[in-house]
Enzyme design. Structure first.
Site, PDB file in Angstrom:
ATOM      1  CB  ALA A 318      41.174  45.955  37.201  1.00  0.00           C
ATOM      2  NE  ARG A 322      46.263  49.768  42.044  1.00  0.00           N
ATOM      3  CZ  ARG A 322      45.205  50.418  41.336  1.00  0.00           C
ATOM      4  NH1 ARG A 322      44.179  50.035  40.642  1.00  0.00           N
ATOM      5  NH2 ARG A 322      46.025  51.289  40.713  1.00  0.00           N
ATOM      6  CG  MET A 324      42.652  44.092  51.552  1.00  0.00           C
ATOM      7  SD  MET A 324      41.989  43.116  53.320  1.00  0.00           S
ATOM      8  CE  MET A 324      41.936  44.765  53.236  1.00  0.00           C
ATOM      9  CG  ASP A 374      35.076  29.499  34.301  1.00  0.00           C
ATOM     10  OD1 ASP A 374      35.406  28.563  35.586  1.00  0.00           O
ATOM     11  OD2 ASP A 374      34.329  28.792  33.095  1.00  0.00           O
TER      12      ASP A 374
END
Length: 579
Positions: A318, A322, A324, A374
């Site tokens: 994605a 990035r 953690m 959600d």
């Protein structure tokens, strides 16, 4: 006992467990009206969380009963399950909630077997319920025709949807609704002899609101229609608005909100009606929105598998910084991200894996007030290796080898969450094309934080990268590893330095406990861009004061449920219409 007789009995026992679950689901749902009329706001929130919990509880109870009656040896004979499924299909054939009962069967099967046993012969990977609705006109629909007199029609509508408590001011409601409808619809519509209002007979309840849902249509056009209702304590029920904008109605049914409570005798019928009103919503989103989140999960999985089978899409990492704690991957043509916990966290993170799982599950039961995405939790998902970009698969195997592994020609994802894909707020601001766009995003970012706080949620890590922007331009929080209840946090003001040297020290001159938070530090922590910091401070500078947070804590501890409206409230001028 023959295999056939065992199959019939086992199928019947599974269905009996489903009926017990559905009975409790209905009882909780049907209390929505009473809670609304009695202004029992905390009870509504508790009921909403309880309704989610009962599915797993009834699955475990049904599984336990099956094992006690039939024995594990019988139940774990995989060769018996095609016959059990066949019998079950016959027993649910005339039900009005047959698609839900299929998903229940799948849940029982998955509670007994590992996911590598999943196959359509033994369970309902694909539904057998092809015809979801028996007729074009749902049974629970009321239709109204103005016939040139919109005011009279609205008066009848208000009377038909009366409660056991009075309306606060029917005349004011009539003026408000007529004004807003005439403002939002084209002039010719109210004069069209074919104009029809079609409303679902049951109201929907959520938090402190009730909703009447439907659509307005002519022979050529249609608009969604929602009437939100409020119980003004001490006065009565009020029709608060008439909403006909599809984007606004979509936001009311957003993936960022708690699930509605609505009485539906025939779930598929209601979902079909919702699809007419919100054609851009996926089937799984609509089921989830009314509390059938397991059915939503089933429909999501089917949609995902169909997408993989019918497109050339491959998983990729994605976009964005990035994480953690989480590694996040996605499919370009499927508007969802998949989040898996890394094996090792960044040194700055003090949480462990169990805590992260607990906090993501907390979001399922919390009031998301339109500001938290959600999630759906999955175990043991299997995808073809060929469906991954090589760089993506390599990174996943490097950062999460305990969760993601290659088995032959398949990638096994042992545990993950799915979540709606959004544009990370930091990327959105970097790509903004106007000062107004930046201003609006930062303003909504502040409202997101404030509305979460009003719902007793403190995001913890409020960095821009942990918020996303939806297609409607709303800012939503989506990184949950540091969330907590607001009332668990100790908001403090930084003490005055004792000596001049204190301000120069690399270490604080005051003690700091694990739950201590100093809002004065937010500006430099949240904003590296000075202009963004300046804009945000001008709009939401109160967030940088401990007293703001403390006042919210006091209100929550006093039992107050703070209003957060899922729609834009509009003032209605006094106006008299002639027909």
């Amino acid at each position: 006992m023959t295999v056939k007789c065992s199959a019939v009995a086992i199928a019947r026992h599974i269905l009996n467990g489903f009926d017990t679950y559905r009975d409790e689901f209905r009882k909780i749902t049907n209390m929505g009206r009473y809670h609304f009329e009695q202004a029992m706001w905390q009870e509504i929130q508790h009921a909403s969380a309880r309704r989610i919990q009962i599915y797993k509880e009834h699955i475990l109870d049904t599984r336990k009963d099956l094992v006690n009656i039939y024995g594990e040896q019988t139940l774990l004979d995989i060769d018996c399950w095609p016959e059990i499924k066949k019998s079950y299909m016959g027993q649910i054939d005339l039900r009005l909630d047959d698609e839900l009962s299929e998903t229940w069967f799948n849940s029982i099967f998955n509670s007994l077997f590992s996911h590598d046993k999943i196959c359509n012969a033994c369970m309902f990977v694909q539904t057998t319920r092809k015809e979801r609705v028996s007729s074009e006109t749902p049974m629970q629909i009321r239709q109204y025709r103005p016939n040139g007199d919109l005011r009279a029609m609205l008066k009848q509508l208000i009377e038909d949807y009366a409660f056991d408590i009075p309306y606060a001011d029917t005349q004011a409601d009539l003026e408000r609704l007529e004004y807003q409808l005439r403002q939002s619809l084209p002039d010719w519509v109210c004069k069209d002899p074919d104009l029809t209002f079609e409303l679902y007979s049951s109201r929907l309840y959520r938090n402190k609101g009730a909703y009447i849902l439907g659509r307005i249509f002519t022979q050529d056009e249609q608009w969604p229609l929602v009437f939100p209702l409020l119980n003004i304590e001490g006065e009565g029920v009020r029709f608060d608005a008439a909403i006909t904008d599809e984007a606004e109605v979509s936001i009311i049914f957003s993936f960022t909100r708690s699930y509605f409570m609505v009485r539906v005798a025939y779930p598929a019928e209601f979902i079909s009606f919702l699809q007419k009103i919100l054609p851009r919503k996926q089937l799984w989103e609509l089921y989830t929105s009314i509390g059938f989140y397991k059915q939503g999960k089933t429909e999501f999985y089917r949609s995902l598998m169909e997408h993989l089978e019918t497109t050339e899409d491959r998983f990729m990492m994605a976009p964005g910084i990035r994480g953690m704690v989480m590694t996040v991957f996605t499919l370009p043509g499927f508007n969802i991200v998949f989040k898996a916990i890394k094996d090792r966290f960044s040194p700055s993170k003090t949480v462990d894996r169990a805590t992260v799982i607990d906090r993501y599950r907390l979001v399922k039961y919390a009031d998301r007030v339109g500001r938290m995405a959600d999630t759906q939790e999955f175990s043991d998902l299997r995808f073809p290796v060929s469906k991954f970009e090589p760089e993506c698969l390599q990174e996943l195997l490097e950062v999460a080898p305990a969760t993601i592994e290659v088995q032959g020609d398949e990638v096994l994802v042992r545990h993950c969450w799915t979540e709606r894909r959004m544009t990370p707020l930091n990327i959105y601001l970097d790509n903004a094309t106007s000062e107004q766009q930046i201003h609006d995003a930062l303003e909504d970012y502040g409202w997101a934080i404030k509305q979460l706080a009003a719902a007793n949620i403190f995001p913890g890590d409020m960095l821009l990268k942990n918020f996303g922007v939806t297609r409607h331009g709303r800012v939503v929080f989506y990184d949950y590893d540091e969330i907590s209840y607001l009332t668990e946090v100790n908001f403090r003001t930084i003490p005055e330095p004792r000596y001049p040297e204190d301000e120069m020290s690399a270490e604080p001159w005051y003690s700091v406990a694990p739950n201590d938070v100093f809002p004065e530090e937010f500006p430099t922590f949240l904003f590296t861009d000075r202009e963004h910091r300046k804009i945000f401070t001008a709009i939401h500078g109160d967030l940088f004061k401990a007293s703001y947070w403390q006042s919210l804590q006091d209100a929550i501890l006093e039992g107050k449920v703070i209003d957060v409206f899922p729609y834009k409230r509009k003032k209605t001028p006094s106006y008299t219409y002639t027909t």
